[in-house]
Design an enzyme around this catalytic site. Structure first.
Site, short mmCIF file in Angstrom:
data_model
loop_
_atom_site.label_atom_id
_atom_site.label_comp_id
_atom_site.label_asym_id
_atom_site.label_seq_id
_atom_site.Cartn_x
_atom_site.Cartn_y
_atom_site.Cartn_z
N ASP A 27 -2.12 12.84 -48.97
CA ASP A 27 -2.75 11.99 -47.95
C ASP A 27 -4.09 12.57 -47.51
O ASP A 27 -4.29 13.78 -47.54
CB ASP A 27 -1.80 11.86 -46.75
CG ASP A 27 -2.16 10.68 -45.86
OD1 ASP A 27 -2.96 9.82 -46.29
OD2 ASP A 27 -1.65 10.63 -44.73
N ASN A 75 1.60 0.29 -49.28
CA ASN A 75 0.16 0.36 -49.55
C ASN A 75 -0.42 -0.98 -50.03
O ASN A 75 -1.64 -1.15 -50.09
CB ASN A 75 -0.18 1.48 -50.55
CG ASN A 75 -0.09 2.87 -49.94
OD1 ASN A 75 0.28 3.84 -50.62
ND2 ASN A 75 -0.41 3.02 -48.66
#
Ligand code: IPE
Ligand code: IPE
Ligand code: MG
Length: 247
Positions: A27, A75
């Protein structure tokens, strides 16, 4: 609840705890790009470089299995152009890396459902998985369109169908039976779960598998992750005492 505890891997303490399986929530690509006033895609591109570095470092450390969270089932909420950029980078990565992965004896495995990506990308993934299927040196697991709750729902559905068909008794459903239905069924138990970028959450990643994994959170943004960052995580792991509820 039965009295007898489910079998867990051997308890390990301090120096020398075995590390077979490490998973990473990669991330911080967007924030890395933003800090440089670059478009998000530049962060994802730098993130792909970090994947290359990390895989080399993991292989040097002799880690048997590395699982990377590349694209979550959530996502898809992102703008279409970002999804297209990520898909393009995935294809580029496969084009550039599959030969090397194969030569190094690495098996590529996907968790989640990559067939939701555009057909050419999905076919490239299928081809890479098929080509490396017999490799045994180590395993690279890539989570694509993966969500732990989706994985568990699929597993429950499969078990429910077996119960309905009369081939499975409800009493026979144990943690081991559930684990065997998950996408990760053939992988070693998860030892270490790393998340970069300072976020302290699992974001629907390996919820079941992380039951007794050691967690490691670092402020480092994924595009900055490197051999030293992995070594720091592994060192931290080596100092942990894993008790699995024992004493
Ligand atoms: C991780 O970086 C890459 C994916 C989730 C695909 P992000 O794109 O989430 O970066 P941040 O969290 O916005 O910094
Ligand atoms: C988790 O990161 C998914 C991947 C790294 C592929 P996100 O950036 O999507 O997670 P949230 O939205 O911050 O929880
Ligand atoms: Mg993020």
């Amino acid at each position: 609840m039965t009295r007898k505890a489910a079998p867990t891997p051997a308890q390990t303490g301090g120096e020398g705890a075995v590390l077979r399986h490490v998973a990473i929530i990669m991330d911080g690509n967007g924030r890395w790009a933003k800090a440089r006033r670059l478009p998000r895609v530049a962060g994802h591109r730098a993130g792909a470089e970090a994947v290359r570095r990390t895989l080399r470092a993991a292989s040097k450390l002799g880690i048997e299995c590395v699982t990377l969270y590349a694209f979550s089932s959530e996502n898809w909420k992102r703008p279409e152009d970002e999804i297209a950029d990520l898909t393009g980078l995935m294809k580029q990565f496969l084009r550039a890396e599959v030969d090397d992965l194969h030569e190094a004896g690495i098996r590529l495995k996907i968790i989640g459902n990559h067939h939701a990506f555009e057909p050419e990308a999905a076919a490239m993934v299928d081809a890479a998985v098929a080509r490396t299927a017999a490799n045994t040196a180590s395993t690279l697991v890539v989570a694509l369109n993966y969500g732990s709750q989706d994985e568990l729902a699929r597993a429950m559905r499969a078990l429910a169908q077996q119960v309905q068909a009369g081939t499975l008794a409800p009493e026979a459903i144990t943690p081991a039976v559930i684990a065997a239905q998950l996408d990760t069924a053939d992988l070693p138990p998860l030892d270490l779960l790393i998340r970069t970028s300072g976020e302290v959450r699992l974001s629907n990643f390996l919820l079941w598998q992380a039951a007794y994994a050691e967690l490691y959170f670092t402020e480092t943004l994924w595009p900055d992750f490197d051999e030293a960052a992995l070594a720091a995580a592994v060192e931290s792991y080596a100092c942990r005492e894993r008790r699995y509820g024992g004493r």
